[in-house]
Design a protein around this motif. Structure first.
Motif, PDB file in Angstrom:
ATOM      1  N   UNK A 230      36.763 -60.690  -3.632  1.00  0.00           N
ATOM      2  CA  UNK A 230      38.059 -60.716  -2.934  1.00  0.00           C
ATOM      3  C   UNK A 230      38.719 -62.373  -2.877  1.00  0.00           C
ATOM      4  N   UNK A 231      39.841 -62.235  -2.959  1.00  0.00           N
ATOM      5  CA  UNK A 231      40.514 -63.677  -3.045  1.00  0.00           C
ATOM      6  C   UNK A 231      41.560 -63.809  -2.022  1.00  0.00           C
ATOM      7  N   UNK A 232      41.780 -64.932  -1.370  1.00  0.00           N
ATOM      8  CA  UNK A 232      43.080 -65.186  -0.440  1.00  0.00           C
ATOM      9  C   UNK A 232      43.851 -66.008  -1.418  1.00  0.00           C
ATOM     10  N   UNK A 233      45.047 -65.508  -1.340  1.00  0.00           N
ATOM     11  CA  UNK A 233      46.183 -66.078  -2.250  1.00  0.00           C
ATOM     12  C   UNK A 233      47.331 -66.585  -1.346  1.00  0.00           C
ATOM     13  N   UNK A 234      47.946 -67.510  -1.719  1.00  0.00           N
ATOM     14  CA  UNK A 234      49.169 -68.119  -1.493  1.00  0.00           C
ATOM     15  C   UNK A 234      50.393 -67.830  -2.317  1.00  0.00           C
ATOM     16  N   UNK A 235      51.502 -67.162  -1.976  1.00  0.00           N
ATOM     17  CA  UNK A 235      52.588 -66.983  -2.973  1.00  0.00           C
ATOM     18  C   UNK A 235      53.542 -67.703  -2.652  1.00  0.00           C
ATOM     19  N   UNK A 236      54.454 -67.653  -3.617  1.00  0.00           N
ATOM     20  CA  UNK A 236      55.658 -68.808  -3.506  1.00  0.00           C
ATOM     21  C   UNK A 236      56.596 -68.686  -2.332  1.00  0.00           C
ATOM     22  N   UNK A 237      56.554 -67.905  -1.535  1.00  0.00           N
ATOM     23  CA  UNK A 237      57.327 -67.665  -0.246  1.00  0.00           C
ATOM     24  C   UNK A 237      56.403 -68.279   0.806  1.00  0.00           C
ATOM     25  N   UNK A 238      55.219 -68.671   0.502  1.00  0.00           N
ATOM     26  CA  UNK A 238      54.198 -69.411   1.558  1.00  0.00           C
ATOM     27  C   UNK A 238      53.580 -68.325   2.262  1.00  0.00           C
ATOM     28  N   UNK A 239      53.496 -67.104   1.732  1.00  0.00           N
ATOM     29  CA  UNK A 239      52.667 -65.939   2.606  1.00  0.00           C
ATOM     30  C   UNK A 239      51.350 -66.076   2.156  1.00  0.00           C
ATOM     31  N   UNK A 240      50.352 -65.867   2.866  1.00  0.00           N
ATOM     32  CA  UNK A 240      48.974 -65.847   2.553  1.00  0.00           C
ATOM     33  C   UNK A 240      48.369 -64.621   2.811  1.00  0.00           C
ATOM     34  N   UNK A 241      47.661 -64.114   1.857  1.00  0.00           N
ATOM     35  CA  UNK A 241      46.920 -62.654   2.407  1.00  0.00           C
ATOM     36  C   UNK A 241      45.730 -62.491   1.430  1.00  0.00           C
ATOM     37  N   UNK A 242      44.693 -61.539   1.767  1.00  0.00           N
ATOM     38  CA  UNK A 242      43.610 -61.328   0.844  1.00  0.00           C
ATOM     39  C   UNK A 242      44.016 -60.159  -0.188  1.00  0.00           C
ATOM     40  N   UNK A 243      43.401 -60.309  -1.262  1.00  0.00           N
ATOM     41  CA  UNK A 243      43.700 -59.196  -2.361  1.00  0.00           C
ATOM     42  C   UNK A 243      42.326 -59.132  -3.075  1.00  0.00           C
ATOM     43  N   UNK A 244      42.203 -57.948  -4.007  1.00  0.00           N
ATOM     44  CA  UNK A 244      41.008 -57.988  -4.795  1.00  0.00           C
ATOM     45  C   UNK A 244      41.328 -58.664  -6.178  1.00  0.00           C
ATOM     46  N   UNK A 245      40.313 -59.427  -6.565  1.00  0.00           N
ATOM     47  CA  UNK A 245      40.610 -60.087  -7.808  1.00  0.00           C
ATOM     48  C   UNK A 245      41.019 -59.128  -8.891  1.00  0.00           C
ATOM     49  N   UNK A 246      40.570 -57.950  -8.945  1.00  0.00           N
ATOM     50  CA  UNK A 246      40.850 -56.881  -9.809  1.00  0.00           C
ATOM     51  C   UNK A 246      42.414 -56.368  -9.858  1.00  0.00           C
ATOM     52  N   UNK A 247      43.164 -56.620  -8.754  1.00  0.00           N
ATOM     53  CA  UNK A 247      44.314 -56.597  -8.343  1.00  0.00           C
ATOM     54  C   UNK A 247      45.425 -57.453  -8.868  1.00  0.00           C
ATOM     55  N   UNK A 248      44.996 -58.829  -9.695  1.00  0.00           N
ATOM     56  CA  UNK A 248      45.791 -59.663  -9.877  1.00  0.00           C
ATOM     57  C   UNK A 248      45.679 -60.049 -11.356  1.00  0.00           C
ATOM     58  N   UNK A 249      46.553 -60.826 -12.052  1.00  0.00           N
ATOM     59  CA  UNK A 249      46.250 -61.045 -13.401  1.00  0.00           C
ATOM     60  C   UNK A 249      46.420 -62.407 -13.290  1.00  0.00           C
ATOM     61  N   UNK A 250      45.365 -63.092 -13.706  1.00  0.00           N
ATOM     62  CA  UNK A 250      45.188 -64.607 -13.816  1.00  0.00           C
ATOM     63  C   UNK A 250      45.860 -65.020 -15.223  1.00  0.00           C
ATOM     64  N   UNK A 251      46.407 -66.288 -15.288  1.00  0.00           N
ATOM     65  CA  UNK A 251      47.084 -66.969 -16.288  1.00  0.00           C
ATOM     66  C   UNK A 251      45.869 -67.318 -17.372  1.00  0.00           C
ATOM     67  N   UNK A 252      46.375 -67.441 -18.560  1.00  0.00           N
ATOM     68  CA  UNK A 252      45.290 -67.791 -19.660  1.00  0.00           C
ATOM     69  C   UNK A 252      45.087 -69.318 -19.406  1.00  0.00           C
TER      70      UNK A 252
END
Length: 58
Positions: free
Chosen positions: A36-58
Motif C-alpha cells: 500500500x502506498x500513500x500518495x500526494x497528487x498535483x492538486x495536493x490531495x493525499x490518499x492511500x492506494x495499492x502499488x499495483x494500481x499505479x504506474x511508476x516512471x522508469x
C-alpha cells in the motif's frame, strides 16, 4: 454581453472512465497481500492506494 447558458450533456452522465494524475509516493507499507502506498497528487490531495494500481516512471 450575452450570457452563455451551458447545455446539459445527458449522454455523458453515468459513463465511467479514469483520470491520469502525477503523484509522489510519500509513504509505503508492505503487507502479505501486497504494498500500500500513500500518495500526494498535483492538486495536493493525499490518499492511500495499492502499488499495483499505479504506474511508476522508469
Amino acid at each position: 454581453m450575452n450570457k452563455v447558458h451551458p447545455k446539459t450533456r445527458t449522454d455523458l452522465i453515468g459513463l465511467t472512465g479514469s483520470v491520469t494524475r502525477r503523484i509522489t509516493i510519500i509513504d509505503a507499507k508492505e503487507y502479505p497481500t501486497g504494498v500500500s502506498v500513500r500518495v500526494s497528487d498535483e492538486t495536493g490531495e493525499e490518499y492511500w492506494t495499492e502499488l499495483e494500481d499505479i504506474e511508476l516512471d522508469d
